[in-house]
Write a protein that holds these residues in place. Structure first.
Motif, PDB file in Angstrom:
ATOM      1  N   MET A   1       0.845  -1.186   0.000  1.00  0.00           N
ATOM      2  CA  MET A   1       0.000   0.000   0.000  1.00  0.00           C
ATOM      3  C   MET A   1       0.883   1.240   0.000  1.00  0.00           C
ATOM      4  O   MET A   1       1.763   1.378   0.826  1.00  0.00           O
ATOM      5  CB  MET A   1      -0.892   0.008   1.244  1.00  0.00           C
ATOM      6  N   SER A   2       0.632   2.127  -0.929  1.00  0.00           N
ATOM      7  CA  SER A   2       1.413   3.356  -0.966  1.00  0.00           C
ATOM      8  C   SER A   2       0.591   4.560  -0.526  1.00  0.00           C
ATOM      9  O   SER A   2       1.145   5.595  -0.205  1.00  0.00           O
ATOM     10  CB  SER A   2       1.969   3.580  -2.377  1.00  0.00           C
ATOM     11  N   GLY A   3      -0.718   4.470  -0.525  1.00  0.00           N
ATOM     12  CA  GLY A   3      -1.562   5.581  -0.121  1.00  0.00           C
ATOM     13  C   GLY A   3      -1.778   6.567  -1.255  1.00  0.00           C
ATOM     14  O   GLY A   3      -1.102   6.534  -2.278  1.00  0.00           O
ATOM     15  N   LEU A   4      -2.751   7.439  -1.081  1.00  0.00           N
ATOM     16  CA  LEU A   4      -3.040   8.476  -2.068  1.00  0.00           C
ATOM     17  C   LEU A   4      -1.968   9.551  -1.981  1.00  0.00           C
ATOM     18  O   LEU A   4      -1.674  10.059  -0.901  1.00  0.00           O
ATOM     19  CB  LEU A   4      -4.418   9.092  -1.808  1.00  0.00           C
ATOM     20  N   ALA A   5      -1.402   9.898  -3.097  1.00  0.00           N
ATOM     21  CA  ALA A   5      -0.332  10.898  -3.130  1.00  0.00           C
ATOM     22  C   ALA A   5      -0.910  12.301  -3.014  1.00  0.00           C
ATOM     23  O   ALA A   5      -1.991  12.590  -3.550  1.00  0.00           O
ATOM     24  CB  ALA A   5       0.457  10.772  -4.429  1.00  0.00           C
ATOM     25  N   ASN A   6      -0.178  13.156  -2.318  1.00  0.00           N
ATOM     26  CA  ASN A   6      -0.573  14.557  -2.228  1.00  0.00           C
ATOM     27  C   ASN A   6      -0.670  15.140  -3.633  1.00  0.00           C
ATOM     28  O   ASN A   6       0.176  14.880  -4.482  1.00  0.00           O
ATOM     29  CB  ASN A   6       0.429  15.352  -1.400  1.00  0.00           C
ATOM     30  N   GLY A   7      -1.723  15.916  -3.871  1.00  0.00           N
ATOM     31  CA  GLY A   7      -1.930  16.548  -5.161  1.00  0.00           C
ATOM     32  C   GLY A   7      -2.791  15.741  -6.118  1.00  0.00           C
ATOM     33  O   GLY A   7      -3.189  16.257  -7.155  1.00  0.00           O
ATOM     34  N   THR A   8      -3.081  14.477  -5.782  1.00  0.00           N
ATOM     35  CA  THR A   8      -3.937  13.674  -6.659  1.00  0.00           C
ATOM     36  C   THR A   8      -5.404  13.913  -6.306  1.00  0.00           C
ATOM     37  O   THR A   8      -5.730  14.189  -5.147  1.00  0.00           O
ATOM     38  CB  THR A   8      -3.624  12.171  -6.555  1.00  0.00           C
ATOM     39  N   PRO A   9      -6.291  13.800  -7.275  1.00  0.00           N
ATOM     40  CA  PRO A   9      -7.716  13.967  -6.985  1.00  0.00           C
ATOM     41  C   PRO A   9      -8.198  12.900  -5.998  1.00  0.00           C
ATOM     42  O   PRO A   9      -7.818  11.729  -6.113  1.00  0.00           O
ATOM     43  CB  PRO A   9      -8.391  13.789  -8.348  1.00  0.00           C
ATOM     44  N   PHE A  10      -9.024  13.313  -5.052  1.00  0.00           N
ATOM     45  CA  PHE A  10      -9.634  12.363  -4.123  1.00  0.00           C
ATOM     46  C   PHE A  10     -10.649  11.534  -4.906  1.00  0.00           C
ATOM     47  O   PHE A  10     -11.406  12.074  -5.709  1.00  0.00           O
ATOM     48  CB  PHE A  10     -10.326  13.113  -2.976  1.00  0.00           C
ATOM     49  N   PRO A  11     -10.661  10.208  -4.716  1.00  0.00           N
ATOM     50  CA  PRO A  11     -11.581   9.378  -5.496  1.00  0.00           C
ATOM     51  C   PRO A  11     -13.049   9.666  -5.147  1.00  0.00           C
ATOM     52  O   PRO A  11     -13.361  10.060  -4.017  1.00  0.00           O
ATOM     53  CB  PRO A  11     -11.200   7.957  -5.106  1.00  0.00           C
ATOM     54  N   THR A  12     -13.915   9.443  -6.094  1.00  0.00           N
ATOM     55  CA  THR A  12     -15.345   9.643  -5.870  1.00  0.00           C
ATOM     56  C   THR A  12     -15.885   8.546  -4.977  1.00  0.00           C
ATOM     57  O   THR A  12     -15.705   7.357  -5.261  1.00  0.00           O
ATOM     58  CB  THR A  12     -16.102   9.651  -7.214  1.00  0.00           C
TER      59      THR A  12
END
Length: 160
Positions: free
Chosen positions: A1-12
Motif C-alpha cells: 500500500m502506498s496511499g493516495l499521493a498529495n496533489g492527486t484527486p480524491f476518489p469519488t
C-alpha cells in the motif's frame, strides 16, 4: 500500500447519509478545504473521540473555511446513534463497502469483521489530496489542530 499521493484527486465516494440524502465526496466539500474521516465504526472509542473532537472544533474550522465529512461501514441505525450521541452536525455516511473503499483510498481493512481502519484526508478546495493520514490499527488519527495547522501552512505557501 502506498496511499493516495498529495496533489492527486480524491476518489469519488458516494454513500447514503444519516438523515437522508447522499454523501458525495469530494464534491460535497469542493470549494472549501475539506476533511474526510473514514472511521472504524460506532463501537470504536478512538473513533468516537475523534468525531467528537471534530464536532467541538467545527465552529472554528468553519471560520477558517474548513468543512468536515465522515463515513464508516456502520448500518444506518448505528451511524445515526453515533451522530445523536455526539451531536454531530457535519455529514456522516454509512454502509461503506470496506474492500471497495479501501481499494479506492489505498487504506487498510480489518478482515473479520470487515471494516475500514481509520484514515483521514485533508482536501484542498479543488478536491485534491493535500494530506493523507493512514492508520493500520486503533491509533494514529487526524485531529482538528493538525488540520488547522496544515491548512494555515498550505494557505501561506499558496499566497507566497
Amino acid at each position: 500500500m502506498s496511499g493516495l499521493a498529495n496533489g492527486t484527486p480524491f476518489p469519488t465516494i458516494e454513500l447514503p447519509a444519516v438523515g437522508g440524502g447522499t454523501l458525495r465526496l469530494p464534491d460535497d466539500l469542493r470549494g472549501n478545504w475539506g476533511v474526510v474521516l473514514a472511521y472504524r465504526g460506532h463501537w470504536c472509542p478512538h473513533c468516537n473521540a475523534q468525531l467528537s473532537a471534530f464536532q467541538r472544533a467545527l465552529p472554528s474550522l468553519g471560520n477558517e473555511g474548513i468543512r468536515v465529512a465522515a463515513f464508516s461501514v456502520d448500518t444506518e441505525e448505528q451511524a445515526a446513534g453515533t451522530v445523536r450521541r455526539h451531536d454531530i452536525t457535519f455529514p456522516v455516511g454509512y454502509g461503506a463497502d470496506a474492500h471497495a473503499v479501501a481499494e479506492a483510498l489505498q487504506s487498510y481493512v480489518h478482515e473479520d469483521p470487515a471494516y475500514l481502519e481509520s484514515s483521514g484526508f485533508i482536501l484542498d478546495p479543488t478536491g485534491s489530496v493535500a494530506v493523507a493520514v493512514y492508520s493500520s490499527y486503533a491509533i494514529g488519527r487526524l485531529m482538528p489542530d493538525d488540520v488547522r495547522g496544515v491548512v494555515r501552512y498550505l494557505a501561506q505557501q499558496n499566497a507566497a
